[in-house]
Motif scaffolding. Structure first.
Motif, PDB file in Angstrom:
ATOM      1  N   ALA A 136       0.831  -1.209   0.000  1.00 22.64           N
ATOM      2  CA  ALA A 136       0.000   0.000   0.000  1.00 22.64           C
ATOM      3  C   ALA A 136       0.865   1.259   0.000  1.00 22.64           C
ATOM      4  O   ALA A 136       0.602   2.199  -0.751  1.00 22.64           O
ATOM      5  N   ALA A 137       1.908   1.262   0.817  1.00 21.32           N
ATOM      6  CA  ALA A 137       2.787   2.433   0.907  1.00 21.32           C
ATOM      7  C   ALA A 137       3.489   2.690  -0.419  1.00 21.32           C
ATOM      8  O   ALA A 137       3.704   3.847  -0.803  1.00 21.32           O
ATOM      9  N   SER A 138       3.844   1.633  -1.129  1.00 16.64           N
ATOM     10  CA  SER A 138       4.571   1.790  -2.397  1.00 16.64           C
ATOM     11  C   SER A 138       3.644   2.085  -3.575  1.00 16.64           C
ATOM     12  O   SER A 138       4.111   2.316  -4.689  1.00 16.64           O
ATOM     13  N   SER A 139       2.334   2.096  -3.331  1.00 19.26           N
ATOM     14  CA  SER A 139       1.376   2.329  -4.423  1.00 19.26           C
ATOM     15  C   SER A 139       1.418   3.773  -4.925  1.00 19.26           C
ATOM     16  O   SER A 139       1.013   4.042  -6.056  1.00 19.26           O
ATOM     17  N   GLY A 140       1.863   4.703  -4.081  1.00 20.65           N
ATOM     18  CA  GLY A 140       1.866   6.110  -4.455  1.00 20.65           C
ATOM     19  C   GLY A 140       0.469   6.727  -4.444  1.00 20.65           C
ATOM     20  O   GLY A 140       0.272   7.825  -4.947  1.00 20.65           O
ATOM     21  N   ARG A 141      -0.497   6.033  -3.870  1.00 22.90           N
ATOM     22  CA  ARG A 141      -1.882   6.510  -3.838  1.00 22.90           C
ATOM     23  C   ARG A 141      -2.278   6.880  -2.406  1.00 22.90           C
ATOM     24  O   ARG A 141      -1.613   6.504  -1.456  1.00 22.90           O
ATOM     25  N   LYS A 142      -3.385   7.587  -2.280  1.00 23.25           N
ATOM     26  CA  LYS A 142      -3.965   7.843  -0.965  1.00 23.25           C
ATOM     27  C   LYS A 142      -4.499   6.520  -0.438  1.00 23.25           C
ATOM     28  O   LYS A 142      -5.253   5.828  -1.126  1.00 23.25           O
ATOM     29  N   VAL A 143      -4.113   6.170   0.794  1.00 21.86           N
ATOM     30  CA  VAL A 143      -4.461   4.862   1.341  1.00 21.86           C
ATOM     31  C   VAL A 143      -5.553   4.994   2.398  1.00 21.86           C
ATOM     32  O   VAL A 143      -5.479   5.843   3.291  1.00 21.86           O
TER      33      VAL A 143
END
Length: 196
Positions: free
Chosen positions: A25-32
């Motif tokens: 999730a952290a590496s997705s570059g998206r708002k989590v």
């Protein structure tokens, strides 16, 4: 057809599944958005939840969904977002064993109905979704009808979710074992096109 933005992370207790899912999730570059399914019933479990909370970035939004996971996913889903659900194991426990305590949230639905609603929300997701669950069916057949029922239902739920997800990883001793990968599928399709 499985969506390439759906990822399922399985593992036993202390296998590293939650940490791995959090890293994805952290590496997705998206708002989590982190959807927690746990109900805190005692001091020991509260300490577990606190440990998870301390590990997560403060920028992540938290949604607590001990029962209506489908509605929580639908509300959190966004094309540019990432939803991390941790975990199906506790969600199923909430469905099969509703608390006798003073919880005043919504009534607990039949678990088959809840499974279908969650499956539909997952299949219709527009953003990235990472789902965490335990793999508890690798040991001996458990004693007691209720425990066997829980193990069987979790196995069925895990199979349904794995079928929808393009990426499935099994965590063992902190090591990810890729069971299904959208990257591998894309490479296979490209190889097949090259052969024609």
């Amino acid at each position: 057809m499985a969506s390439s933005d759906l990822t399922f992370v399985l593992g036993g207790a202390r296998s590293g599944k939650s940490v791995h899912a959090e890293q994805l999730a952290a590496s997705s570059g998206r708002k989590v958005t982190y959807i927690a399914t746990a109900r805190v019933a005692d001091r020991e479990f509260a300490a577990r939840v606190a440990h998870h909370r301390e590990r997560r970035p403060g920028t992540w939004k938290l949604v607590e969904a001990p029962v209506d996971l489908a509605a929580a996913l639908a509300a959190a889903d966004a094309p540019d977002g990432c939803v991390l659900i941790d975990c199906l194991t506790l969600w199923l426990a909430n469905l099969l064993c509703p608390p006798d305590g003073d919880y005043d949230d919504e009534p607990t639905p039949d678990h088959h109905t809840a499974f279908g609603a969650f499956e539909a929300a997952l299949a219709g997701a527009r953003g990235q979704v990472i789902v965490v669950s335990n793999e508890i069916g690798l040991g001996v057949v458990p004693l007691g009808a209720e425990t066997r029922h829980y193990v069987d239902e979790l196995g069925r739920l895990n199979q349904r979710v794995a079928a929808l997800c393009a990426n499935v990883t099994m965590m063992v001793a902190g090591l990810p074992l890729v069971l299904k990968s959208s990257a591998a599928s894309a490479n296979t399709s490209a190889d097949n096109r090259a052969d024609t």
